[in-house]
Design an enzyme around this catalytic site. Structure first.
Site, PDB file in Angstrom:
ATOM      1  N   GLU A 139      24.350  -1.216   5.571  1.00 41.83           N
ATOM      2  CA  GLU A 139      24.793  -0.954   4.210  1.00 41.83           C
ATOM      3  C   GLU A 139      25.396   0.445   4.116  1.00 41.83           C
ATOM      4  OE1 GLU A 139      22.320  -3.723   1.288  1.00 41.83           O
ATOM      5  OE2 GLU A 139      21.154  -2.002   1.932  1.00 41.83           O
ATOM      6  N   CYS A 190      15.549   1.384  11.559  1.00 41.19           N
ATOM      7  CA  CYS A 190      15.125   2.736  11.915  1.00 41.19           C
ATOM      8  C   CYS A 190      13.780   2.651  12.623  1.00 41.19           C
ATOM      9  CB  CYS A 190      14.998   3.608  10.666  1.00 41.19           C
ATOM     10  SG  CYS A 190      14.537   5.312  11.047  1.00 41.19           S
ATOM     11  N   CYS A 201       9.840   3.747   2.979  1.00 36.70           N
ATOM     12  CA  CYS A 201      11.273   3.511   3.174  1.00 36.70           C
ATOM     13  C   CYS A 201      11.533   2.075   3.631  1.00 36.70           C
ATOM     14  CB  CYS A 201      11.800   4.498   4.212  1.00 36.70           C
ATOM     15  SG  CYS A 201      13.510   4.181   4.684  1.00 36.70           S
ATOM     16  N   GLU A 247      17.995   7.027  11.492  1.00 41.20           N
ATOM     17  CA  GLU A 247      17.697   8.439  11.705  1.00 41.20           C
ATOM     18  C   GLU A 247      18.826   9.037  12.563  1.00 41.20           C
ATOM     19  OE1 GLU A 247      15.842  11.035  10.852  1.00 41.20           O
ATOM     20  OE2 GLU A 247      16.932  12.069  12.423  1.00 41.20           O
ATOM     21  N   SER A 251      20.897  14.205   7.291  1.00 45.61           N
ATOM     22  CA  SER A 251      19.494  14.246   6.868  1.00 45.61           C
ATOM     23  C   SER A 251      18.609  13.708   7.984  1.00 45.61           C
ATOM     24  CB  SER A 251      19.325  13.388   5.606  1.00 45.61           C
ATOM     25  OG  SER A 251      17.971  13.287   5.250  1.00 45.61           O
ATOM     26  N   SER A 272      13.699  16.063   5.918  1.00 45.56           N
ATOM     27  CA  SER A 272      12.779  15.341   5.038  1.00 45.56           C
ATOM     28  C   SER A 272      11.361  15.832   5.303  1.00 45.56           C
ATOM     29  CB  SER A 272      12.882  13.831   5.311  1.00 45.56           C
ATOM     30  OG  SER A 272      14.188  13.392   4.994  1.00 45.56           O
ATOM     31  N   LEU A 273      10.756  16.435   4.303  1.00 40.25           N
ATOM     32  CA  LEU A 273       9.455  17.082   4.502  1.00 40.25           C
ATOM     33  C   LEU A 273       8.316  16.196   3.973  1.00 40.25           C
ATOM     34  CD1 LEU A 273       8.561  19.793   5.692  1.00 40.25           C
ATOM     35  CD2 LEU A 273       8.742  20.788   3.401  1.00 40.25           C
ATOM     36  N   HIS A 274       8.292  15.960   2.696  1.00 43.63           N
ATOM     37  CA  HIS A 274       7.360  15.038   2.012  1.00 43.63           C
ATOM     38  C   HIS A 274       5.893  15.453   2.024  1.00 43.63           C
ATOM     39  CE1 HIS A 274      10.909  12.635   2.055  1.00 43.63           C
ATOM     40  NE2 HIS A 274      10.772  12.238   3.306  1.00 43.63           N
ATOM     41  N   ASN A 291      11.932   5.839  -5.041  1.00 43.57           N
ATOM     42  CA  ASN A 291      12.603   4.612  -5.465  1.00 43.57           C
ATOM     43  C   ASN A 291      11.758   3.432  -5.017  1.00 43.57           C
ATOM     44  OD1 ASN A 291      14.915   5.900  -6.538  1.00 43.57           O
ATOM     45  ND2 ASN A 291      15.681   6.220  -4.463  1.00 43.57           N
ATOM     46  N   CYS A 339      18.021   6.075  -2.373  1.00 45.13           N
ATOM     47  CA  CYS A 339      17.437   6.563  -1.121  1.00 45.13           C
ATOM     48  C   CYS A 339      16.292   5.665  -0.708  1.00 45.13           C
ATOM     49  CB  CYS A 339      16.865   7.967  -1.304  1.00 45.13           C
ATOM     50  SG  CYS A 339      18.090   9.190  -1.688  1.00 45.13           S
TER      51      CYS A 339
HETATM   52  N1  SAH Z   1      16.421   9.113   8.316  1.00 50.31           N
HETATM   53  C1  SAH Z   1      16.886  10.223   7.567  1.00 50.31           C
HETATM   54  C2  SAH Z   1      17.997   9.886   6.609  1.00 50.31           C
HETATM   55  C3  SAH Z   1      17.900   8.615   5.826  1.00 50.31           C
HETATM   56  S1  SAH Z   1      16.720   8.568   4.548  1.00 50.31           S
HETATM   57  C4  SAH Z   1      15.735  10.892   6.846  1.00 50.31           C
HETATM   58  O1  SAH Z   1      14.660  10.323   6.763  1.00 50.31           O
HETATM   59  O2  SAH Z   1      15.926  12.020   6.387  1.00 50.31           O
HETATM   60  C5  SAH Z   1      17.378   9.656   3.319  1.00 50.31           C
HETATM   61  C6  SAH Z   1      16.307  10.251   2.387  1.00 50.31           C
HETATM   62  O3  SAH Z   1      15.728   9.247   1.548  1.00 50.31           O
HETATM   63  C7  SAH Z   1      15.148  10.884   3.139  1.00 50.31           C
HETATM   64  O4  SAH Z   1      14.816  12.136   2.621  1.00 50.31           O
HETATM   65  C8  SAH Z   1      14.045   9.891   2.881  1.00 50.31           C
HETATM   66  O5  SAH Z   1      12.778  10.460   3.025  1.00 50.31           O
HETATM   67  C9  SAH Z   1      14.328   9.439   1.496  1.00 50.31           C
HETATM   68  N2  SAH Z   1      13.659   8.204   1.120  1.00 50.31           N
HETATM   69  C10 SAH Z   1      13.290   7.173   1.928  1.00 50.31           C
HETATM   70  N3  SAH Z   1      12.703   6.193   1.211  1.00 50.31           N
HETATM   71  C11 SAH Z   1      12.702   6.599  -0.072  1.00 50.31           C
HETATM   72  C12 SAH Z   1      12.259   6.014  -1.302  1.00 50.31           C
HETATM   73  N4  SAH Z   1      11.700   4.809  -1.332  1.00 50.31           N
HETATM   74  N5  SAH Z   1      12.429   6.714  -2.430  1.00 50.31           N
HETATM   75  C13 SAH Z   1      13.026   7.927  -2.421  1.00 50.31           C
HETATM   76  N6  SAH Z   1      13.481   8.524  -1.295  1.00 50.31           N
HETATM   77  C14 SAH Z   1      13.309   7.871  -0.144  1.00 50.31           C
HETATM   78 FE1  SF4 Z   2      13.992   6.183   8.980  1.00 53.44          FE
HETATM   79 FE2  SF4 Z   2      14.647   8.099   7.227  1.00 53.44          FE
HETATM   80 FE3  SF4 Z   2      13.657   5.726   6.397  1.00 53.44          FE
HETATM   81 FE4  SF4 Z   2      12.084   7.471   7.652  1.00 53.44          FE
HETATM   82  S1  SF4 Z   2      13.070   7.762   5.650  1.00 53.44           S
HETATM   83  S2  SF4 Z   2      12.178   5.271   8.064  1.00 53.44           S
HETATM   84  S3  SF4 Z   2      13.485   8.334   9.119  1.00 53.44           S
HETATM   85  S4  SF4 Z   2      15.594   6.052   7.426  1.00 53.44           S
END
Ligand code: SAH
Ligand code: SF4
Length: 362
Positions: A95, A115, A122, A184, A215, A238-240, A314, A355
């Site tokens: 996508e 991924c 995610c 990723e 990212s 991406s820290l979280h 999301n 995201c």
């Molecule tokens: N793999 C990379 C880039 C793709 S994800 C990464 O993880 O950074 C892009 C961003 O969306 C990341 O910061 C990820 O943590 C965030 N993300 C993933 N799932 C999400 C969700 N359900 N709600 C909000 N952000 C989310």
């Molecule tokens: Fe992969 Fe980024 Fe999703 Fe984590 S947030 S599973 S690294 S796409």
């Protein structure tokens, strides 16, 4: 099933010139071919009338480009976001998202089918990993979005009057890319950075490296390599979670690349590059959105050239967490540490283009 055809979108300008001159055709024609691909948005060899017939015949027989099957296209209710389901040659699907807001056009591009990192919230992570995308497949997504913009102008000629001087630039061009789609990017370093080089080539798409944001979930060797190679793309991490345990509970990859190792790599990057890093923080109600966590982020990043991007969670089908409403309070705490922050606009949620929502049934 891999094709034996050469993917033109996977070649740098120098590689394309080498291919064409290797066929005993002048480099002048290679330069014209490059323009057909990236300035004219040509969709077939037949449309490349200025190339010699002999070159066109070889291109038809031995190469391909833009072999993305255009599947379903969905538009968000607010009109700002469009999502494209694109089929790869081996029938896997990815996508790509086009976002247009206040004159800013951004493509959100995928780097892998699925991924391997398995972040709990995610949807892409829950799909699992199928394969890396090739450089050509990554470039093709950007070209696809650029074509969409081109056609939008053709449908609405008033837009073409906007004073663009060159005939090659008579349409709204794609200017910003975020590598935040499926996958990723630093797990697929070579293909992703090659695609960046192709898209930034000044004689072609001419994107600014600083308008491309990569990212990462925190692939430590990849971050170090970006710095060592002096790559000018923007980096988002991406820290979280601001402690090892809290982060690892959301991001399994943190077991391999610990928070300490990640922060060391980030400091190496900011010092060597003299650039800031964007840190992404998906805000999950009751999980990582309280003042305690905000203070921990502040303490962790204090003094670093950094900006925090808060992303209210999301919804995805495999995760029970709820979006947080504490973004403003979180920001206030970060401000105490002189950390600038933004809250990401929630766009495209109604079409599953936000995201972490990108996923394709395999
Ligand atoms: N793999 C990379 C880039 C793709 S994800 C990464 O993880 O950074 C892009 C961003 O969306 C990341 O910061 C990820 O943590 C965030 N993300 C993933 N799932 C999400 C969700 N359900 N709600 C909000 N952000 C989310
Ligand atoms: Fe992969 Fe980024 Fe999703 Fe984590 S947030 S599973 S690294 S796409």
């Amino acid at each position: 099933m891999a094709s034996s055809l050469i993917d033109l979108y996977g070649l740098t300008r120098a590689e394309l010139a080498a291919l064409v001159t290797g066929w005993d055709v002048s480099a002048v024609h290679a330069a014209r071919l490059w323009k057909y691909l990236y300035l004219d948005g040509a969709e077939s060899v037949a449309a490349m009338g200025e190339l010699p017939a002999r070159l066109r015949a070889r291109l038809e027989a031995e190469t391909m480009f833009g072999r993305l099957g255009i599947g379903k296209e969905t538009h968000s209710g607010d009109g700002f976001t469009r999502k494209y389901l694109l089929a790869l040659e081996d029938a896997h699907r990815i996508e790509t998202v086009l976002m247009r807001y206040k004159g800013r056009t951004t493509a959100c591009i995928s780097s892998q089918v699925g991924c391997a990192m398995g972040c709990v919230f995610c949807a892409t992570g829950q799909m699992g990993y199928t394969r890396h995308l090739t450089a050509g497949e990554i470039v093709a997504q950007a070209v696809h979005v650029d074509r969409v913009l081109r056609h939008t102008v053709e449908e609405n000629p008033a837009l073409a009057e906007a004073g663009h001087e060159s005939p090659h630039h008579r349409h709204e061009r794609l200017r910003n890319i975020v590598l935040m789609g499926m996958g990723e990017p630093l797990h697929n370093y070579d293909a992703v950075l090659k695609a960046v080089d192709i898209l930034c080539d000044g004689a072609g798409m001419g994107l600014g490296a600083k308008k491309i944001t990569l990212s990462t979930v925190g692939v430590v060797p990849g971050i170090v390599r970006l710095a060592d190679e002096n790559r000018q793309v923007c980096l988002a991490v991406s820290l979280h979670g601001a402690t090892q345990a809290e982060r690892a509970a959301l991001v399994p990859a943190a077991r391999k690349w610990t928070l300490d190792a990640l922060m060391d790599a980030c400091r190496y990057y900011t010092t060597k590059m003299d650039r800031r890093i964007f840190f992404e923080w998906t805000l999950i109600d009751g999980k990582n959105d309280g003042p305690e966590q905000a203070h921990a982020v502040g303490a962790l990043l204090k003094g670093m050239p950094a900006q925090v991007n808060l992303i209210p969670l999301n919804p995805t089908s495999g995760y029970a967490g709820a979006p947080s409403h504490n973004a403003k309070k979180f920001q206030d705490v970060l401000a105490e540490y002189d950390l600038p922050s933004t809250v990401r606009q929630r766009r495209g949620i109604d079409i599953g283009a936000g995201c972490g929502q990108l996923a394709v049934a395999e």
